[in-house]
Write a protein that holds these residues in place. Sequence first.
Motif, PDB file in Angstrom:
ATOM      1  N   ALA A 252       0.822  -1.220   0.000  1.00 33.55           N
ATOM      2  CA  ALA A 252       0.000   0.000   0.000  1.00 33.55           C
ATOM      3  C   ALA A 252       0.849   1.261   0.000  1.00 33.55           C
ATOM      4  CB  ALA A 252      -0.928   0.001   1.207  1.00 33.55           C
ATOM      5  N   LYS A 253       2.081   1.169   0.550  1.00 34.27           N
ATOM      6  CA  LYS A 253       2.935   2.356   0.597  1.00 34.27           C
ATOM      7  C   LYS A 253       3.912   2.435  -0.565  1.00 34.27           C
ATOM      8  CE  LYS A 253       3.778   5.834   1.231  1.00 34.27           C
ATOM      9  NZ  LYS A 253       3.122   7.107   1.592  1.00 34.27           N
ATOM     10  N   VAL A 254       4.551   1.314  -0.903  1.00 31.15           N
ATOM     11  CA  VAL A 254       5.713   1.416  -1.779  1.00 31.15           C
ATOM     12  C   VAL A 254       5.467   1.036  -3.233  1.00 31.15           C
ATOM     13  CG1 VAL A 254       7.195   0.952   0.195  1.00 31.15           C
ATOM     14  CG2 VAL A 254       6.641  -0.919  -1.374  1.00 31.15           C
ATOM     15  N   GLN A 255       4.346   0.341  -3.541  1.00 26.65           N
ATOM     16  CA  GLN A 255       4.159  -0.078  -4.924  1.00 26.65           C
ATOM     17  C   GLN A 255       4.148   1.126  -5.865  1.00 26.65           C
ATOM     18  OE1 GLN A 255       0.337  -1.086  -6.449  1.00 26.65           O
ATOM     19  NE2 GLN A 255       1.097  -2.889  -7.544  1.00 26.65           N
ATOM     20  N   ARG A 256       3.299   2.119  -5.567  1.00 24.71           N
ATOM     21  CA  ARG A 256       3.284   3.377  -6.314  1.00 24.71           C
ATOM     22  C   ARG A 256       2.916   4.496  -5.337  1.00 24.71           C
ATOM     23  NH1 ARG A 256       0.516   3.865 -12.009  1.00 24.71           N
ATOM     24  NH2 ARG A 256       1.975   5.589 -12.063  1.00 24.71           N
TER      25      ARG A 256
END
Length: 342
Positions: A252-256
């Motif tokens: 939820a934080k790092v994908q985009r």
Amino acid sequence: MSDGTTKSVHEICDDAKRASAELAQLSDARRSEVLRLGADALRDNVARILSENAKDLAAGKEAGLKASLIDRLTLDAERIETMAQKMEQVAALADPLAETIASWKAPSGIDIAQVRIPIGVIGVIYESRPNVTVDVAALCLKSGNAAILKGGKEAFYSNGVLAELLSETLSKAQVSPDVVQLIRSTERSATHELLQQSDTVDVIIPRGGLGLIKAVEEHSKIPVVKHYEGVCHVYVDKDANLEMATDIALNAKVQRPGVCNAMENLLVHQDVAKDFLAQIGPRLREAGVELRACETSAKYLEKTQAAAEEDWSTEYLDLILAVKTVDALGEAVTFVNRYGSG
């Protein structure tokens, strides 16, 4: 206009109004066929799209855009294929104009029905992501509405080539290309002029940051459909599967991080805060995430900043995360209601 075209914003809106009457008469089959042809055009012109996108990326890097904004701006073969698939998915939806909402017989004996019809002309003002050009055009075409698009200067060339492909597709399908038009200007004055066209444009939809939305709301003479920031939350309950919760929160934080549905606040139940934060903390740091934590959360994390009040309501759109330990589910719900955008 910055690309040399002589067509003014006023003329664009006038042409869209005339074309909207033609579009409203098209069957769902015809409108859906245009969308499928548009998907084919995207697939057939990947090199052309990427060539124009490269110009935007080069300008963005030269201007010092953040990595998250460069990511939002970037197109590749996979993202173009996703745009094409979305056009086909919209084409496959049920006809939004075929529904009779209610019907009744008046005392006089006249049969009356409420039937869904197009709005008319929709102006959409948006930032950065060039895929919005295709998304908005597809939704407007499916619903029988003419679209006037005003993208951000960061995606000037990308938006331009996508609009050209849509225009070529419409002409190929023998539909007026004026039903989807792009205002090809980087000047704020063009946006302001669009917001004054209340005689021809039926609704304005701003899609972007809070500053854009407030500016549109302030200057528009046309009704505005608006949203505010994302400020999305993930809550990890005391009964959660912590391994699954770690995977979910990390994604939820790092994908985009630059998109509006990325997580900005991580809430953790006090009973699992020690174990969960010790587990996810190193993975977040490894991914380059800057952590801003409440006093309790900071005990179980390394290399954090103390979270300030404004951190809880900030849409970072970046690799920055605010972390809060809560006493119970009820406190988490209260927190989301207070700091989330709804």
